[in-house]
Design a protein around this motif. Structure first.
Motif, PDB file in Angstrom:
ATOM      1  N   HIS A   1       1.561  16.657 -16.046  1.00 46.99           N
ATOM      2  CA  HIS A   1       2.610  15.819 -15.441  1.00 46.99           C
ATOM      3  C   HIS A   1       3.203  16.464 -14.191  1.00 46.99           C
ATOM      4  O   HIS A   1       4.415  16.704 -14.085  1.00 46.99           O
ATOM      5  CB  HIS A   1       3.697  15.517 -16.461  1.00 46.99           C
ATOM      6  N   GLN A   2       2.334  16.729 -13.248  1.00 43.42           N
ATOM      7  CA  GLN A   2       2.742  17.399 -12.004  1.00 43.42           C
ATOM      8  C   GLN A   2       2.705  16.402 -10.852  1.00 43.42           C
ATOM      9  O   GLN A   2       1.664  15.808 -10.536  1.00 43.42           O
ATOM     10  CB  GLN A   2       1.801  18.574 -11.706  1.00 43.42           C
TER      11      GLN A   2
ATOM     12  N   THR B   1      -5.657  18.013 -15.226  1.00 44.84           N
ATOM     13  CA  THR B   1      -6.654  18.334 -14.208  1.00 44.84           C
ATOM     14  C   THR B   1      -7.702  17.224 -14.126  1.00 44.84           C
ATOM     15  O   THR B   1      -8.336  16.874 -15.125  1.00 44.84           O
ATOM     16  CB  THR B   1      -7.342  19.676 -14.540  1.00 44.84           C
ATOM     17  N   GLY B   2      -7.820  16.641 -12.940  1.00 41.47           N
ATOM     18  CA  GLY B   2      -8.800  15.582 -12.736  1.00 41.47           C
ATOM     19  C   GLY B   2      -8.363  14.203 -13.185  1.00 41.47           C
ATOM     20  O   GLY B   2      -9.117  13.241 -13.036  1.00 41.47           O
ATOM     21  N   LEU B   3      -7.165  14.086 -13.722  1.00 39.47           N
ATOM     22  CA  LEU B   3      -6.650  12.793 -14.184  1.00 39.47           C
ATOM     23  C   LEU B   3      -5.385  12.483 -13.378  1.00 39.47           C
ATOM     24  O   LEU B   3      -4.338  13.099 -13.596  1.00 39.47           O
ATOM     25  CB  LEU B   3      -6.329  12.843 -15.677  1.00 39.47           C
ATOM     26  N   VAL B   4      -5.517  11.563 -12.433  1.00 38.20           N
ATOM     27  CA  VAL B   4      -4.445  11.332 -11.466  1.00 38.20           C
ATOM     28  C   VAL B   4      -3.978   9.876 -11.506  1.00 38.20           C
ATOM     29  O   VAL B   4      -4.789   8.937 -11.509  1.00 38.20           O
ATOM     30  CB  VAL B   4      -4.915  11.682 -10.035  1.00 38.20           C
ATOM     31  N   LEU B   5      -2.655   9.715 -11.513  1.00 37.97           N
ATOM     32  CA  LEU B   5      -2.019   8.401 -11.567  1.00 37.97           C
ATOM     33  C   LEU B   5      -1.307   8.116 -10.243  1.00 37.97           C
ATOM     34  O   LEU B   5      -0.635   8.975  -9.687  1.00 37.97           O
ATOM     35  CB  LEU B   5      -0.985   8.366 -12.701  1.00 37.97           C
TER      36      LEU B   5
ATOM     37  N   GLY C   1       0.784  -1.228   0.000  1.00 41.62           N
ATOM     38  CA  GLY C   1       0.000   0.000   0.000  1.00 41.62           C
ATOM     39  C   GLY C   1       0.811   1.271   0.000  1.00 41.62           C
ATOM     40  O   GLY C   1       0.264   2.361   0.211  1.00 41.62           O
ATOM     41  N   GLN C   2       2.118   1.150  -0.255  1.00 41.86           N
ATOM     42  CA  GLN C   2       2.966   2.339  -0.309  1.00 41.86           C
ATOM     43  C   GLN C   2       2.793   3.045  -1.661  1.00 41.86           C
ATOM     44  O   GLN C   2       2.810   2.398  -2.710  1.00 41.86           O
ATOM     45  CB  GLN C   2       4.437   1.952  -0.120  1.00 41.86           C
ATOM     46  N   VAL C   3       2.626   4.347  -1.615  1.00 45.09           N
ATOM     47  CA  VAL C   3       2.455   5.131  -2.847  1.00 45.09           C
ATOM     48  C   VAL C   3       3.833   5.523  -3.368  1.00 45.09           C
ATOM     49  O   VAL C   3       4.544   6.325  -2.765  1.00 45.09           O
ATOM     50  CB  VAL C   3       1.600   6.383  -2.592  1.00 45.09           C
ATOM     51  N   GLN C   4       4.221   4.939  -4.479  1.00 44.06           N
ATOM     52  CA  GLN C   4       5.534   5.220  -5.065  1.00 44.06           C
ATOM     53  C   GLN C   4       5.492   6.404  -6.036  1.00 44.06           C
ATOM     54  O   GLN C   4       6.473   7.139  -6.166  1.00 44.06           O
ATOM     55  CB  GLN C   4       6.057   3.980  -5.781  1.00 44.06           C
ATOM     56  N   ILE C   5       4.380   6.543  -6.718  1.00 41.06           N
ATOM     57  CA  ILE C   5       4.182   7.675  -7.633  1.00 41.06           C
ATOM     58  C   ILE C   5       2.783   8.232  -7.397  1.00 41.06           C
ATOM     59  O   ILE C   5       1.812   7.466  -7.295  1.00 41.06           O
ATOM     60  CB  ILE C   5       4.320   7.243  -9.115  1.00 41.06           C
ATOM     61  N   HIS C   6       2.672   9.539  -7.275  1.00 41.92           N
ATOM     62  CA  HIS C   6       1.377  10.214  -7.164  1.00 41.92           C
ATOM     63  C   HIS C   6       1.460  11.432  -8.078  1.00 41.92           C
ATOM     64  O   HIS C   6       2.080  12.443  -7.732  1.00 41.92           O
ATOM     65  CB  HIS C   6       1.099  10.622  -5.716  1.00 41.92           C
ATOM     66  N   ARG C   7       0.849  11.312  -9.254  1.00 42.80           N
ATOM     67  CA  ARG C   7       1.113  12.308 -10.293  1.00 42.80           C
ATOM     68  C   ARG C   7      -0.177  12.724 -10.994  1.00 42.80           C
ATOM     69  O   ARG C   7      -0.984  11.867 -11.402  1.00 42.80           O
ATOM     70  CB  ARG C   7       2.094  11.721 -11.318  1.00 42.80           C
TER      71      ARG C   7
END
Length: 435
Positions: free
Chosen positions: A431-432, A109-113, A99-105
């Motif tokens: 890509h923020q 707007t409104g589209l999150v990876l 459950g560790q978040v390695q990437i939060h990008r």
């Protein structure tokens, strides 16, 4: 204990393990830690039964003429069992790898990876005679959210059965389904296990080089391989002699049957005449058999002559091969030719030599001025290990929790479509990183 009679039975067991693992993958950290404590307590309660089972295994192995190194690995005394149980609790203290978040990008707007760590699924572990390995493996599997199917060595069948019985009893009082842990008992089941690529996600074999090769050649399941431990210690021309003697003795005799004990000692020719008589005396006091190349025999004429096969042999015993080299480059060439990519060490006070050794030696572990016996998951602070990987790709070296997880990409949008980001009027990605 479930005894598998045919392939269909093993498939059913694998299915049960996978179902239990899928629920375990969703369990929170507290639930997994409670399960580990329950395992530790159950093992403590079953201590006498486990040790008696091991005594029976050892007696049977002696009658069958088991090899001395394998017998040492098979023995499980009260001290080893206590340490293994302590290891279970140590794993409980480690951070949860799931459950560790390695990437939060933000892609737009409104589209999150997000990239989130998750368990592998079901592990198939085929291990040698060391019964306490079952305890280490199960604790790491539970903490990383994986189910596990164990196959111990035939020499340890009673010990492993007693251990897994206790583990299942402990789990029966927790949120973890005891079907997440299974034990196979026959060679036929090993062969069947290798065919279960639909249910098993990773095979970890721990045994001889030929056995690991056999496993790799007979399965479509990914294999995390650790075979031989042919480790070297190089005594450089700038070594501190007293320090080098202390480390050499420890690396050879502290537990000679371990895969991280040294099998070959390489010595720079400029200090060989001073170092060799001293190390020979220290090792022969504890009955280590020495074998040397021709140049070594000129200094130590009373030891056996090393032949080509000695450089590629894992003795796992009180035997050590010795070779004199003319340079660090020659030592490194020898290591890269004969080593098993496990752990290699250099004794020197020359930092430039250390950089050369660290940079050019191809091994999972490269050590400076310390014993190769430190190459161990518990000593690295991993709590325990499922094995040591000598492959190039990660995980490499002692494999703890981080080697038993993978990750998945999670994306959340609000009706976003790829067509909006192509063509003449394409939108741009932001890509923020969101931290």
């Amino acid at each position: 204990m479930t005894i598998i009679q045919d392939t269909s039975g093993l498939i059913a067991i694998a299915q049960q393990t996978r179902q239990a693992a899928s629920k375990l993958a969703l369990l929170d950290t507290e639930g997994k830690n409670q399960a580990l404590e329950a395992i530790a307590q159950a093992l403590e309660l079953a201590k006498d039964e486990i040790l008696q089972a091991n005594m029976a295994d050892c007696e049977a192995a002696s009658v069958e003429g088991i090899a001395k190194p394998l017998y040492k690995r098979l023995q499980l005394d009260e001290h080893k069992l206590r340490d293994a149980i302590a290891g279970v609790r140590d794993v409980g203290k480690l951070a949860d790898p799931v459950g560790q978040v390695q990437i939060h990008r933000e892609l737009d707007t409104g589209l999150v990876l997000k990239r989130i760590t998750c368990p592998l699924g079901v592990l198939g572990i085929i291990f040698e005679a060391r019964p306490e390995a079952a305890i280490q493996i199960v604790s790491l599997a539970i903490k990383s959210g994986n189910g596990v199917i164990l196959k111990g060595g035939k020499e340890a069948i009673r010990s492993c059965a007693a251990i897994v019985k206790a583990i299942k009893q402990g789990l029966s009082q927790t949120a973890v389904n005891s079907e997440a842990v299974q034990l196979l008992t026959t060679r036929e089941e090993t062969l069947e296990l290798l065919n279960l690529d639909k249910y098993v996600d990773l095979i970890i074999p721990r045994g001889s080089n030929s056995f690991v090769q056999f496993v790799q050649d007979n399965t479509r399941i990914p294999v995390l391989g650790h075979a031989e431990g042919i480790c070297h210690l190089y005594i450089d021309k700038a070594a501190d002699i007293a320090k080098a003697i202390k480390v050499t003795v420890d690396a050879k005799i502290q537990y000679a049957a371990a895969c991280n004990a040294i099998e070959t000692l390489l010595i720079h020719q400029s200090i060989a005449a001073e170092f060799l008589p001293k190390i020979a005396e220290s090792l022969q006091i504890v009955d280590v058999e020495l074998k040397g190349d021709q140049r070594t025999l000129e200094i130590l004429p009373n030891i056996a002559k090393a032949i080509d096969i000695d450089w590629e042999t894992e003795y796992s015993d009180f035997i050590l091969s010795i070779k004199i080299v003319d340079s660090i480059e020659e030592a490194i060439a020898h290591i890269n030719e004969y080593g098993s990519r496990h752990t290699e060490a250099i004794m020197t006070e020359d930092l430039a030599a250390v950089e050369t050794f660290f940079g050019l030696v191809n091994a999972a572990g490269v050590f400076h001025n310390c014993s190769t016996r430190f190459a161990d998951g518990f000593r690295y602070g991993f709590g325990a290990e499922v094995g040591i990987s000598t492959q190039q790709m990660p995980p490499r070296g002692p494999v703890g929790l981080e080697g038993l997880i993978t990750y998945k990409y999670q994306m959340t949008g609000d009706g976003h479509i790829v067509a909006a980001y192509t063509g003449k009027n394409a939108q741009s990605f932001t890509h923020q990183d969101l931290g």
